[in-house]
Scaffold this motif. Structure first.
Motif, PDB file in Angstrom:
ATOM      1  N   VAL A  29       6.276  10.071   0.548  1.00 58.47           N
ATOM      2  CA  VAL A  29       5.541   8.854   0.177  1.00 58.47           C
ATOM      3  C   VAL A  29       4.890   8.285   1.438  1.00 58.47           C
ATOM      4  O   VAL A  29       5.505   8.212   2.498  1.00 58.47           O
TER       5      VAL A  29
ATOM      6  N   ASN B 158       3.740   5.074   3.095  1.00 58.24           N
ATOM      7  CA  ASN B 158       3.982   3.641   2.930  1.00 58.24           C
ATOM      8  C   ASN B 158       3.264   2.898   4.053  1.00 58.24           C
ATOM      9  O   ASN B 158       3.701   2.890   5.188  1.00 58.24           O
ATOM     10  N   ASN B 159       2.122   2.279   3.723  1.00 58.17           N
ATOM     11  CA  ASN B 159       1.368   1.472   4.681  1.00 58.17           C
ATOM     12  C   ASN B 159       1.469  -0.006   4.318  1.00 58.17           C
ATOM     13  O   ASN B 159       0.547  -0.785   4.575  1.00 58.17           O
ATOM     14  N   SER B 160       2.561  -0.402   3.736  1.00 57.83           N
ATOM     15  CA  SER B 160       2.738  -1.800   3.329  1.00 57.83           C
ATOM     16  C   SER B 160       2.932  -2.674   4.568  1.00 57.83           C
ATOM     17  O   SER B 160       3.495  -2.235   5.567  1.00 57.83           O
TER      18      SER B 160
ATOM     19  N   ASP C 113       0.871  -1.183   0.000  1.00 55.21           N
ATOM     20  CA  ASP C 113       0.000   0.000   0.000  1.00 55.21           C
ATOM     21  C   ASP C 113       0.906   1.230   0.000  1.00 55.21           C
ATOM     22  O   ASP C 113       1.335   1.695   1.043  1.00 55.21           O
ATOM     23  N   LEU C 114       1.207   1.733  -1.190  1.00 55.79           N
ATOM     24  CA  LEU C 114       2.039   2.927  -1.340  1.00 55.79           C
ATOM     25  C   LEU C 114       1.202   4.045  -1.934  1.00 55.79           C
ATOM     26  O   LEU C 114       0.451   3.812  -2.881  1.00 55.79           O
ATOM     27  N   GLN C 115       1.334   5.236  -1.385  1.00 54.30           N
ATOM     28  CA  GLN C 115       0.617   6.393  -1.918  1.00 54.30           C
ATOM     29  C   GLN C 115       1.605   7.533  -2.087  1.00 54.30           C
ATOM     30  O   GLN C 115       2.417   7.788  -1.201  1.00 54.30           O
ATOM     31  N   GLN C 116       1.534   8.180  -3.229  1.00 55.29           N
ATOM     32  CA  GLN C 116       2.388   9.341  -3.481  1.00 55.29           C
ATOM     33  C   GLN C 116       1.492  10.550  -3.685  1.00 55.29           C
ATOM     34  O   GLN C 116       0.924  10.742  -4.752  1.00 55.29           O
ATOM     35  N   PRO C 117       1.342  11.384  -2.651  1.00 55.01           N
ATOM     36  CA  PRO C 117       0.529  12.598  -2.832  1.00 55.01           C
ATOM     37  C   PRO C 117       1.187  13.534  -3.844  1.00 55.01           C
ATOM     38  O   PRO C 117       2.414  13.544  -3.983  1.00 55.01           O
ATOM     39  N   LYS C 118       0.353  14.302  -4.504  1.00 58.89           N
ATOM     40  CA  LYS C 118       0.864  15.247  -5.491  1.00 58.89           C
ATOM     41  C   LYS C 118       1.666  16.335  -4.789  1.00 58.89           C
ATOM     42  O   LYS C 118       1.366  16.719  -3.664  1.00 58.89           O
TER      43      LYS C 118
END
Length: 184
Positions: free
Chosen positions: A150, A152-154, A34-39
């Protein structure tokens, strides 16, 4: 003579081993990614460039004057002409008043009034050089960018490990025996 004989019969013991092999199973589940990269936050500030072109003098050189400028020029010209006329008449009056001092003021005044001034012949460039005034103020662009971290909820999953130990069973397949006989 008969000698007695001793007879010995022996049987060895036989051992049997029953083995059950151990069972080991290892399973590795995939990680939950679960990776998210906000703008990135981007801010742009601009200052507009400004161009100013003043053609008032060039238009005046081409006799395309605004009504307010034309009225002001006519008013100035009229005022100056009235002042010049008043001054000339006062001077002529003084000359006529002192006619007794000699000379012929009437004829000299008639000659001056009847003569038209010569106009000069020259080349005139229209519009005149430098009559258009250009002013330019450049604009600016200020760009600010703030990158975001980033998220990172992995999650890593632990391996699934099952182990069944092996067994060894020992059994006696044949017992030991010993027979002793006397033969005579």
């Amino acid at each position: 003579m008969n000698i007695p004989k001793l007879q010995v019969h022996s049987t060895k013991v036989q051992i049997g081993l029953n083995t059950q092999k151990p069972v080991q199973q290892i399973e590795q589940p995939k990680a939950n990614l679960d990776l998210q990269q906000p703008k990135a936050v981007q801010m742009i500030e601009t200052t507009k460039p400004q161009l100013t072109i003043d053609t008032e003098q060039a238009r005046a050189d081409l006799d395309l004057k605004s009504s307010s400028r034309r009225v002001a020029e006519v008013a100035d010209y009229s005022k100056q002409t009235a002042l010049d006329g008043t001054g000339r008449r006062a001077q002529e009056g003084n000359e006529l008043m002192r006619i007794e001092n000699g000379g012929n003021p009437i004829s000299s005044q008639a000659k001056q009034t009847g003569r038209q001034p010569y106009s000069s012949l020259s080349i005139k460039f229209i519009p005149s050089h430098g009559s258009v005034k250009v002013n330019f103020e450049p604009g600016s662009v200020d760009i600010k960018v703030e990158p975001q971290q980033v998220i990172n909820n992995s999650k890593m999953n632990k391996p699934i490990h099952t182990y069944t130990p092996g067994k060894v069973a020992v059994e006696i397949q044949q017992h030991a025996s010993l027979k002793i006989d006397w033969l005579i």
